[in-house]
Design a protein around this motif. Structure first.
Motif, PDB file in Angstrom:
ATOM      1  N   ASN A 125      -0.799  -5.286   1.466  1.00 29.25           N
ATOM      2  CA  ASN A 125      -2.239  -5.400   1.211  1.00 29.25           C
ATOM      3  C   ASN A 125      -2.755  -6.721   1.740  1.00 29.25           C
ATOM      4  OD1 ASN A 125      -2.817  -2.950   0.017  1.00 29.25           O
ATOM      5  ND2 ASN A 125      -2.256  -3.660  -2.002  1.00 29.25           N
TER       6      ASN A 125
ATOM      7  N   ASN B  95      -5.546   4.624  -1.540  1.00 31.20           N
ATOM      8  CA  ASN B  95      -6.005   4.535  -0.150  1.00 31.20           C
ATOM      9  C   ASN B  95      -7.405   5.125   0.027  1.00 31.20           C
ATOM     10  OD1 ASN B  95      -3.726   3.264   1.000  1.00 31.20           O
ATOM     11  ND2 ASN B  95      -2.615   5.182   0.884  1.00 31.20           N
TER      12      ASN B  95
ATOM     13  N   ARG C  41       0.852  -1.187   0.000  1.00 28.67           N
ATOM     14  CA  ARG C  41       0.000   0.000   0.000  1.00 28.67           C
ATOM     15  C   ARG C  41       0.885   1.232   0.000  1.00 28.67           C
ATOM     16  NH1 ARG C  41      -3.087  -1.431   4.952  1.00 28.67           N
ATOM     17  NH2 ARG C  41      -2.673   0.719   5.459  1.00 28.67           N
TER      18      ARG C  41
END
Length: 153
Positions: free
Chosen positions: A153, A117, A108
């Protein structure tokens, strides 16, 4: 004083991750979500003396074979690692990890304002801008990411 040697049992089927950077073994387990809850035997050796490097970590996991995403993740955390595939107690494949040009869906972005996000459900894509230094950059917001602070993730 008598010298002793640690003997680690061979695995019948699975993966041996060798030459993991010293002290990164637990991070590799966490990133690959290997926790033993499936009942597979996991052997972890940390700070093992090594001929090539001063020390290394080693992980053996029965009945687990890495997917491409797993290999890409490993290449960021432990770029010198080797992956050994074991079948019927024999080494059938040995490969070094290699950092690809891009890594998608694994990490991420650390920028809270990045579209990856948001509620848009856009998969992250990280461009590898320096393979030697392991420098990643978010394709969407151009933030340069610290590989030691990546969120998975």
């Amino acid at each position: 004083m008598q010298e002793s040697e640690l003997m680690v049992r061979r695995i019948k089927e699975g993966t041996v991750l060798d030459h993991i950077d010293e002290g990164k073994g637990l991070q590799v387990l966490n990133a690959l979500r290997i926790d033993g809850k499936d009942g597979s035997l996991i052997t972890i050796a940390l700070n093992v003396p090594s001929g090539k490097f001063k020390k290394k970590d080693i992980i053996k996991v029965e009945n687990k074979f890495l997917k491409d995403d797993d290999t890409n993740m490993l290449s960021v955390i432990a770029p010198k690692a080797t992956i050994n595939i074991i079948k019927d107690y024999k080494l059938v494949e040995k490969r070094r990890v290699a950092l690809p040009n891009e890594i998608d869906r694994i990490f991420r972005c650390s920028n809270p304002d990045c579209i990856t996000n948001s509620t848009e459900h856009i998969e992250s894509v990280m461009d590898v801008i320096d393979k030697e230094g392991r420098v990643l950059k978010c394709r969407y917001c151009s933030r340069v990411l610290d590989v030691n602070k990546l969120k998975y993730n």
